[in-house]
Motif scaffolding. Structure first.
Motif, PDB file in Angstrom:
ATOM      1  N   VAL A 100      -9.962 -37.312  35.379  1.00 16.01           N
ATOM      2  CA  VAL A 100     -11.365 -37.356  34.972  1.00 16.01           C
ATOM      3  C   VAL A 100     -11.438 -37.428  33.454  1.00 16.01           C
ATOM      4  CG1 VAL A 100     -12.122 -36.056  36.991  1.00 16.01           C
ATOM      5  CG2 VAL A 100     -11.579 -34.838  34.881  1.00 16.01           C
ATOM      6  N   ALA A 101     -12.406 -38.187  32.960  1.00 15.14           N
ATOM      7  CA  ALA A 101     -12.561 -38.312  31.517  1.00 15.14           C
ATOM      8  C   ALA A 101     -14.031 -38.450  31.154  1.00 15.14           C
ATOM      9  CB  ALA A 101     -11.782 -39.523  31.003  1.00 15.14           C
ATOM     10  N   ASP A 161     -19.499 -41.041  24.387  1.00 14.57           N
ATOM     11  CA  ASP A 161     -20.916 -41.346  24.616  1.00 14.57           C
ATOM     12  C   ASP A 161     -21.502 -40.573  25.794  1.00 14.57           C
ATOM     13  OD1 ASP A 161     -19.590 -42.568  26.669  1.00 14.57           O
ATOM     14  OD2 ASP A 161     -20.486 -44.551  26.396  1.00 14.57           O
ATOM     15  N   GLY A 162     -20.685 -39.701  26.414  1.00 10.97           N
ATOM     16  CA  GLY A 162     -21.159 -38.905  27.532  1.00 10.97           C
ATOM     17  C   GLY A 162     -20.903 -39.511  28.895  1.00 10.97           C
ATOM     18  N   SER A 163     -20.458 -40.759  28.930  1.00  9.85           N
ATOM     19  CA  SER A 163     -20.172 -41.403  30.216  1.00  9.85           C
ATOM     20  C   SER A 163     -18.927 -40.779  30.841  1.00  9.85           C
ATOM     21  CB  SER A 163     -19.949 -42.902  30.023  1.00  9.85           C
ATOM     22  OG  SER A 163     -18.823 -43.136  29.179  1.00  9.85           O
ATOM     23  N   ARG A 196     -11.394 -46.201  41.237  1.00 16.13           N
ATOM     24  CA  ARG A 196     -12.377 -45.322  40.628  1.00 16.13           C
ATOM     25  C   ARG A 196     -13.344 -44.804  41.688  1.00 16.13           C
ATOM     26  NH1 ARG A 196     -14.758 -48.501  35.527  1.00 16.13           N
ATOM     27  NH2 ARG A 196     -16.103 -46.644  35.489  1.00 16.13           N
ATOM     28  N   GLN A 197     -13.845 -43.583  41.468  1.00 18.43           N
ATOM     29  CA  GLN A 197     -14.779 -42.952  42.401  1.00 18.43           C
ATOM     30  C   GLN A 197     -16.167 -42.969  41.763  1.00 18.43           C
ATOM     31  OE1 GLN A 197     -16.829 -40.877  43.875  1.00 18.43           O
ATOM     32  NE2 GLN A 197     -16.091 -41.284  45.926  1.00 18.43           N
ATOM     33  N   SER A 198     -16.966 -43.957  42.136  1.00 17.78           N
ATOM     34  CA  SER A 198     -18.244 -44.205  41.466  1.00 17.78           C
ATOM     35  C   SER A 198     -19.265 -43.086  41.651  1.00 17.78           C
ATOM     36  CB  SER A 198     -18.836 -45.536  41.937  1.00 17.78           C
ATOM     37  OG  SER A 198     -19.011 -45.529  43.341  1.00 17.78           O
ATOM     38  N   ALA A 255     -22.372 -38.643  38.918  1.00 18.39           N
ATOM     39  CA  ALA A 255     -22.739 -37.228  38.844  1.00 18.39           C
ATOM     40  C   ALA A 255     -22.234 -36.591  37.551  1.00 18.39           C
ATOM     41  CB  ALA A 255     -22.181 -36.480  40.047  1.00 18.39           C
ATOM     42  N   LEU A 256     -20.996 -36.900  37.192  1.00 15.75           N
ATOM     43  CA  LEU A 256     -20.410 -36.299  35.990  1.00 15.75           C
ATOM     44  C   LEU A 256     -20.983 -36.901  34.713  1.00 15.75           C
ATOM     45  CD1 LEU A 256     -16.666 -36.012  37.081  1.00 15.75           C
ATOM     46  CD2 LEU A 256     -18.392 -34.211  37.006  1.00 15.75           C
ATOM     47  N   GLY A 257     -21.568 -38.076  34.815  1.00  8.72           N
ATOM     48  CA  GLY A 257     -22.229 -38.668  33.654  1.00  8.72           C
ATOM     49  C   GLY A 257     -23.476 -37.882  33.264  1.00  8.72           C
TER      50      GLY A 257
END
Length: 264
Positions: free
Chosen positions: A189-190, A194-196, A210-212, A217-219
């Motif tokens: 996870v990263a 920019d918060g994305s 990737r798990q969209s 949610a994490l964005g």
């Protein structure tokens, strides 16, 4: 193992020329997959082109990104002090690959070129949005990994370096197979500056992906609580003697939360 011609060029251009001339050539970088398959008779290349003679190793940390030369061993990545400060999650991932023998011989370039569906580095490349540098172009990680043991590389193309953008935070967690230490499921996870968010999964399916849903949610909130209610579907995931697809789907959620807990 069948007889083969062995080459150890000192320049990338020479390595490419040798590959073009070979009837069935293979690049060697670490060899932890190629050599065993040759011993088992599953691969019989006419020519082995050893890339260790290129002396292409080292880690360079810049203001916005980290560039790791393709010939850098996992142990060197794991122990690099500047990298530990810039992207601690990547250094920790490298330190958990295989055993000491593998870490001191295997290279980052060899790992991602081989693209084993349970390898760790592909998750880091995809999770961090890395760029793979070759002798002729730059390939975004999102376009580099194309399937099981398959990449966008041409047969005579040589990886020279991998460039990782420095994130705000990142972390990795895996559930290793106790015998091979490959990931049954590994999640990187990263959080970008920019918060994305990016979430990459290895080991669970036929290739890294990737798990969209988790990224969305994490964005909004880069915390484990943000993943509550997200159910990973088992469709398309691996199912074998080590675990069912449903089990791996469950592990994706568990490893994602652990990766978030480890993120720095």
């Amino acid at each position: 193992m069948e007889n083969f011609n062995y080459h150890r060029p000192s320049k990338v251009a020479d390595a490419v020329k040798l590959m073009k001339k070979a009837k069935d050539g293979k690049f060697l970088s670490g060899g932890h997959t190629l050599v065993p398959t040759m011993k088992q008779g599953l691969a019989s290349p006419t020519d082995i082109i050893d890339l260790s003679g290129l002396k292409n190793a080292g880690v360079k940390v810049g203001a916005k990104s980290v560039v790791i030369q393709a010939g850098t061993t996992h142990a060197a990545v794991a122990s690099d002090k500047a990298l530990k400060k810039a992207i601690p999650g990547l250094a920790a991932l490298a330190g958990g690959i295989g055993d000491p023998h593998v870490r001191h011989k295997g290279t980052i370039g060899g790992s991602i070129a081989n693209n084993d569906p349970a390898a760790d580095y592909p998750a880091a490349c995809l999770g961090l949005g890395a760029t793979i540098h070759t002798d002729r172009r730059k390939i975004p990680a999102d376009k580099f990994f194309t399937g099981m043991f398959s990449t966008a590389l041409k047969d005579d193309e040589v990886i020279t370096a991998v460039e990782f953008p420095i994130p705000a935070k990142s972390g990795y967690a895996k559930f290793p197979n106790p015998a091979s230490l490959y990931a049954m499921v590994g999640v990187y996870v990263a959080q970008g500056k920019d918060g994305s968010a990016r979430v990459a999964v290895t080991g669970a399916g036929p290739g890294v992906f990737r798990q969209s849903d988790m990224e969305a949610a994490l964005g909004k909130s880069f915390k484990a609580d943000a993943l509550a209610g997200i159910s990973v579907k088992p469709r398309g995931l691996n199912s074998d003697l080590h675990g069912t697809a449903a089990y791996r789907a469950h592990l994706i959620s568990v490893m994602a939360k652990r990766a978030l807990a480890a993120a720095k």
